[in-house]
Design an enzyme around this catalytic site. Structure first.
Site, PDB file in Angstrom:
ATOM      1  CB  SER A  17      74.128 -56.417  73.543  1.00  0.00           C
ATOM      2  OG  SER A  17      72.893 -55.772  73.368  1.00  0.00           O
ATOM      3  CG  LEU A  18      71.272 -56.979  79.118  1.00  0.00           C
ATOM      4  CD1 LEU A  18      70.864 -56.114  80.306  1.00  0.00           C
ATOM      5  CD2 LEU A  18      71.110 -58.459  79.462  1.00  0.00           C
ATOM      6  CE  LYS A  68      74.823 -45.997  70.613  1.00  0.00           C
ATOM      7  NZ  LYS A  68      74.330 -45.664  71.946  1.00  0.00           N
ATOM      8  CG  ASP A 106      71.094 -43.932  72.800  1.00  0.00           C
ATOM      9  OD1 ASP A 106      70.516 -44.963  73.171  1.00  0.00           O
ATOM     10  OD2 ASP A 106      72.197 -43.932  72.212  1.00  0.00           O
ATOM     11  N   GLY A 127      82.565 -37.767  79.115  1.00  0.00           N
ATOM     12  CA  GLY A 127      82.666 -38.458  77.836  1.00  0.00           C
ATOM     13  C   GLY A 127      82.239 -37.554  76.701  1.00  0.00           C
ATOM     14  CB  ALA A 131      76.249 -42.400  75.168  1.00  0.00           C
ATOM     15  CE1 TYR A 225      73.393 -53.560  79.054  1.00  0.00           C
ATOM     16  CE2 TYR A 225      73.423 -51.300  78.273  1.00  0.00           C
ATOM     17  CZ  TYR A 225      73.575 -52.644  78.042  1.00  0.00           C
ATOM     18  OH  TYR A 225      73.941 -53.081  76.802  1.00  0.00           O
TER      19      TYR A 225
HETATM   20  P1  NAP Z   1      81.739 -44.112  72.541  1.00  0.00           P
HETATM   21  O1  NAP Z   1      81.110 -43.394  71.394  1.00  0.00           O
HETATM   22  O2  NAP Z   1      82.798 -45.126  72.293  1.00  0.00           O
HETATM   23  O3  NAP Z   1      82.307 -42.967  73.533  1.00  0.00           O
HETATM   24  C1  NAP Z   1      82.944 -43.312  74.735  1.00  0.00           C
HETATM   25  C2  NAP Z   1      83.490 -42.048  75.410  1.00  0.00           C
HETATM   26  O4  NAP Z   1      84.123 -42.453  76.629  1.00  0.00           O
HETATM   27  C3  NAP Z   1      84.553 -41.299  74.594  1.00  0.00           C
HETATM   28  O5  NAP Z   1      84.412 -39.933  74.851  1.00  0.00           O
HETATM   29  C4  NAP Z   1      85.851 -41.821  75.189  1.00  0.00           C
HETATM   30  O6  NAP Z   1      86.916 -40.899  75.123  1.00  0.00           O
HETATM   31  C5  NAP Z   1      85.466 -41.958  76.652  1.00  0.00           C
HETATM   32  N1  NAP Z   1      86.325 -42.908  77.351  1.00  0.00           N
HETATM   33  C6  NAP Z   1      86.598 -44.194  77.009  1.00  0.00           C
HETATM   34  N2  NAP Z   1      87.431 -44.750  77.914  1.00  0.00           N
HETATM   35  C7  NAP Z   1      87.698 -43.771  78.827  1.00  0.00           C
HETATM   36  C8  NAP Z   1      88.528 -43.710  79.972  1.00  0.00           C
HETATM   37  N3  NAP Z   1      89.222 -44.790  80.382  1.00  0.00           N
HETATM   38  N4  NAP Z   1      88.569 -42.559  80.663  1.00  0.00           N
HETATM   39  C9  NAP Z   1      87.868 -41.476  80.272  1.00  0.00           C
HETATM   40  N5  NAP Z   1      87.079 -41.457  79.170  1.00  0.00           N
HETATM   41  C10 NAP Z   1      87.000 -42.607  78.462  1.00  0.00           C
HETATM   42  O7  NAP Z   1      80.630 -44.866  73.420  1.00  0.00           O
HETATM   43  P2  NAP Z   1      79.090 -44.462  73.637  1.00  0.00           P
HETATM   44  O8  NAP Z   1      78.252 -45.120  72.611  1.00  0.00           O
HETATM   45  O9  NAP Z   1      79.037 -42.994  73.781  1.00  0.00           O
HETATM   46  O10 NAP Z   1      78.783 -45.199  75.033  1.00  0.00           O
HETATM   47  C11 NAP Z   1      79.348 -44.756  76.246  1.00  0.00           C
HETATM   48  C12 NAP Z   1      78.786 -45.566  77.412  1.00  0.00           C
HETATM   49  O11 NAP Z   1      77.380 -45.354  77.534  1.00  0.00           O
HETATM   50  C13 NAP Z   1      78.969 -47.069  77.286  1.00  0.00           C
HETATM   51  O12 NAP Z   1      79.253 -47.601  78.560  1.00  0.00           O
HETATM   52  C14 NAP Z   1      77.619 -47.560  76.826  1.00  0.00           C
HETATM   53  O13 NAP Z   1      77.359 -48.901  77.220  1.00  0.00           O
HETATM   54  C15 NAP Z   1      76.709 -46.603  77.571  1.00  0.00           C
HETATM   55  N6  NAP Z   1      75.385 -46.453  76.932  1.00  0.00           N
HETATM   56  C16 NAP Z   1      74.292 -46.889  77.611  1.00  0.00           C
HETATM   57  C17 NAP Z   1      73.053 -46.750  77.040  1.00  0.00           C
HETATM   58  C18 NAP Z   1      71.832 -47.221  77.781  1.00  0.00           C
HETATM   59  O14 NAP Z   1      70.785 -47.396  77.144  1.00  0.00           O
HETATM   60  N7  NAP Z   1      71.887 -47.396  79.080  1.00  0.00           N
HETATM   61  C19 NAP Z   1      72.914 -46.168  75.779  1.00  0.00           C
HETATM   62  C20 NAP Z   1      74.065 -45.715  75.124  1.00  0.00           C
HETATM   63  C21 NAP Z   1      75.305 -45.872  75.714  1.00  0.00           C
HETATM   64  P3  NAP Z   1      87.936 -40.888  73.889  1.00  0.00           P
HETATM   65  O15 NAP Z   1      87.195 -40.215  72.772  1.00  0.00           O
HETATM   66  O16 NAP Z   1      89.080 -40.100  74.401  1.00  0.00           O
HETATM   67  O17 NAP Z   1      88.269 -42.345  73.595  1.00  0.00           O
END
Ligand code: NAP
Length: 285
Positions: A17-18, A68, A106, A127, A131, A225
């Protein structure tokens, strides 16, 4: 300057994390006596970690993967956006820790890089996690799209996002699909958002969709990121699409959380300068 206040990140993993760098830079720059610490918090430890926020010296917390959604039930108050999204990424500890209020910054962070972008037609969100929910909500309230597809490898999870946001979707634009069945909607979409972790540093060579589905005229927004320029964004550029990475969203959601905790504006120029330095020093990345 004595350090008297604390903000934490609860997630698992948190080593990448940053957020500590961002918030500690802002605290230092503004002379605020507070520190931000990342605490690796396995799912079983989440209730006690949230309980630990109930202290007078705690400003609050950020939540990241996988907490979350689970944190919602552990708080006293939810702001309207967090309740609608069904996910919390920021907690504010108030009244000497007696009241914990949940927010979702977010949503504002995601929209910041899209302020100058015109979107018409359809969007696809890859997804169905926290997020993806924030992105779907943001697209519903900020744009007049004809269709917003939630494409998830487990279609029932995409169905749940559509169902949970249905009260906000008076025009019925939200639809769900399995990721493996989404080729046609991805090709046609004006905006493709990656809200899966596929392409993060550990899987940096991977892409969540077939790259040949991308085309000129699209906006391809990867929430990841780290790395700054993911394989998906490289494919987007090669196809003539507009690539947007997750760093501006990261700083945008952090600035909104910082405002909730301190009532102050985050000094973004200083934060971006420090993030560029961290880029040059992979040990901090
Ligand atoms: P999360 O709640 O764990 O959800 C991840 C999603 O991705 C789930 O729907 C999961 O599906 C799916 N997934 C995981 N591995 C996969 C694969 N190999 N193929 C296809 N789908 C897959 O995570 P999140 O909090 O939503 O975060 C998701 C991403 O957004 C992360 O990379 C996070 O770093 C990024 N993010 C960035 C920011 C930013 O400020 N830039 C903010 C928030 C999040 P299943 O339910 O089937 O496991």
């Amino acid at each position: 300057m004595p350090v008297t206040r604390l903000a934490v990140l609860l997630g698992d993993p948190v080593a990448h994390s940053l957020s500590p760098l961002i918030h500690n830079t802002a605290f230092r720059e503004l002379g605020i006596g507070a520190v931000y610490r990342a605490l690796r918090t396995p799912a079983a430890a989440l209730p006690s970690a949230v309980q630990g926020l109930r202290r007078p010296n705690v400003l609050g917390a950020n939540l990241t993967i996988p907490h979350k959604e689970a944190t919602l039930a552990l708080l006293d108050v939810l702001d309207a956006t967090a309740r609608a999204v069904g996910a919390v990424n920021t907690v504010v500890s108030e009244q000497d820790g007696r009241v914990l209020t949940g927010y979702n910054t977010d949503v504002t962070g995601f929209l910041e890089p899209l302020q100058e972008v015109t979107l018409e037609g359809a969007a696809v969100v890859l997804g169905s996690g926290g997020a993806a929910r924030a992105v779907a909500y943001a697209l519903l309230v900020a744009f007049s799209l004809d269709r917003i597809w939630i494409a998830a490898r487990r279609k029932e999870r995409a169905d749940a996002v559509v169902r949970d946001l249905s009260l906000l979707d008076a025009a019925g634009v939200l639809r769900s699909t399995g990721l493996a069945q989404a080729a046609a909607v991805i090709r046609e979409a004006a905006l493709v958002v990656n809200a899966t972790p596929v392409g993060m540093a550990a899987t940096a060579a991977e892409v969540p969709i077939e790259p040949h589905l991308l085309r000129g005229g699209q906006v391809v927004y990867d929430l990841i990121y780290n790395p700054r320029r993911t394989a998906l964004l490289r494919h987007a550029s090669a196809a003539g699409a507009l690539p947007i990475g997750g760093l501006d969203m990261l700083v945008g959601q952090a600035a909104a959380a910082f405002r909730l905790w301190t009532g102050r504006e985050m000094p973004r120029q200083v934060v971006h300068r420090v993030l560029r330095t961290a880029d040059a020093d992979p040990a901090q990345g």
